[in-house]
Design an enzyme around this catalytic site. Sequence first.
Site, PDB file in Angstrom:
ATOM      1  N   HIS A 305      32.707  41.757 -52.068  1.00 48.27           N
ATOM      2  CA  HIS A 305      33.383  40.481 -52.296  1.00 48.27           C
ATOM      3  C   HIS A 305      33.340  39.661 -51.019  1.00 48.27           C
ATOM      4  CE1 HIS A 305      36.445  37.581 -53.522  1.00 48.27           C
ATOM      5  NE2 HIS A 305      36.166  37.976 -54.753  1.00 48.27           N
ATOM      6  N   ASP A 362      35.465  42.983 -61.386  1.00 50.40           N
ATOM      7  CA  ASP A 362      34.483  43.125 -62.462  1.00 50.40           C
ATOM      8  C   ASP A 362      34.018  44.557 -62.676  1.00 50.40           C
ATOM      9  OD1 ASP A 362      34.405  40.435 -63.160  1.00 50.40           O
ATOM     10  OD2 ASP A 362      33.155  39.994 -61.434  1.00 50.40           O
TER      11      ASP A 362
END
Length: 427
Positions: A305, A362
Site C-alpha cells: 500500500h 483487498d
Amino acid sequence: MVDQVTFKAGGNDRAYNVLTGSVGPQVVDIRKFYAETGMFTFDPGFTSTASCESALTYIDGDEGVLLHRGYPIGELAEHSSFMEVSYLLLNGELPSGAELDTFKSTITRHTMLHEQLMTFYRGFRRDAHPMAIMCGVVGALSAFYHDSTDIADPTHRKISSHRLIAKMPTIAAAAYKYSIGQPFVYPDNSLSYTGNFLRMTFGVPAEKYEVNPIVEKALDRIFILHADHEQNASTSTVRLAGSSGANPFACMAAGIACLWGPAHGGANEAALNMLHEIGTPDRIPHYIERAKDKNDPFRLMGFGHRVYKNYDPRATVMQQTVRELFKELKVTDPVFEVALQLEDMALNDPYFIEKKLFPNVDFYSGVVLSAIGFPTTMFTVLFALARTVGWVAQWNEMISDPNQKIGRPRQLYTGPTQRDYVTVGKR
Ligand code: CMC
C-alpha cells in the site's frame, strides 16, 4: 515541530511556513514557491504532496491506524452501520437516533432510478464488465437529475449527494442483473440499505426474497470498510474533476473509472483470481518467488500500500469477517486457506519484511464477497458503491473550502524545444 523551512535558491534563502494539522506530519506551504523562485517542485504520484486540507479521514500508515472523523475503523466496523458512517462522513458527527432515522428515510426516498435510465442498460453487451456499465450509467445520471447540478447551491449539493448514495446500489444491482439476463428488481424501501441491495442483486420477481441477517451484517461491514480512505487515486480524481466545477454525477463517473484499475479498486478482483490461480498451498512458494522477481511483472495482489507500511487495519477486520461468516454460514472455501498461508509466508519473507508489504483491504475481501455469492466482476462495483459516500463527502468538503482552486499540476518538460514546421512533402 518546526515553524518554517528554508530553501536555498539562486543564492537567496527563502523561508516557507510549515502548517500543522490536528495530527500527522507537518506540511510545508509551498504555494508561493514558483512565484518566488521561478521553479516547480517535482513529485510524480504525489508521494510527498498534500493536495488539500481535509477533516474527514486520517491514516497513520506506519502504525496501521485509520480514523473517520476521529473514530477508529475497527470500532465503526464492530458497532456502527454503513448508514451511520455515511452520516458521520457527510456531517462530521455521529447522528442522534432521530437524525439517523431521518437520514435513512431521506436516502430511502431516492433509491429508485428514472425509468428511462433503465433503457440504458440494454445498449450494453450482456458480457460487458459491470464496471464499464457503472462508468456509463453513473455518468448519465446528470442527464436525468439536472435539477440538482448547481454546485454553488448547497441544497442542490445535498440532494445530489443523497441521490448518489441512494441510487448506487440500484445501479450496481441492475448492472449485475443485466449481465446474467435476469429482470431488474426494483428497490424495496422497507429493507435496510444493505438488505435492499442484496434483494435487488439476488432476488427475482417470481419469488419472495428473505434477507439473511448474517450476510446483511457482513456486507454492511464491508461497505463501512470501503467508505472513505482520504486522498487515494479515485478520491483525488473526483476532487480534480470537481475542481473545474463539473457536476457531481460526472465527477463520480470519473472516480469509478479510476477505481477500476488493478492497482486500486480492481485489486480485489485480481486478488481472488490470483488465489484461485495459486489453487493449493504447495504452489505458494512459486508465486512468492515470482512476486520478488524484478523481471516478472507479477505482484502479490492485495499486498502492499502507498500509505500503510504496517498491517492495513481494514484487512484485520476483513479477515475476522471471513472467519465469522464461514462459521455462521457453516461453509468453508479452500481459497481462504491459501490466503492465510500466503500471508504467513509473505510476512516471514525478507523481501516483504524489508519493503514493508502487508495485506491490504483487498486481500480478504474477495473471499467474503465470493462466499456471499458475488462473481469476481462485481467486487470492484461493490467497492465503488461503498466509496461513493467518501467521494461525495470529499467533493462537498472541497466545494465548501474557500481555498479551493481548479487543480492544475505543473510538469518537468522534456520534449523538443521550439522548431520550425516542415511541410509533409519535405519531411
Ligand atoms: N508484490 C510484490 N512487490 C511489491 C508489491 C506487491 N504487491 N507491492 C509493492 N511491491 C514492491 C515494488 O516492486 C517496489 O519494489 P522496489 O522498491 O524494489 O522497486 C516496492 O515494493 C514499492 O512499491 P511501489 O509500487 O513503488 O509502491 P506504491 O506505493 O507506488 O504502490 C501499490 C502501492 C498498492 C500500488 C502496490 O503495493 C501494488 O501494486 N500492490 C498490489 C495491488 C493492490 O493490492 N492494490 C490495492 C491497494 S489497497 C486498496 C486500494 O487502494 O484500492
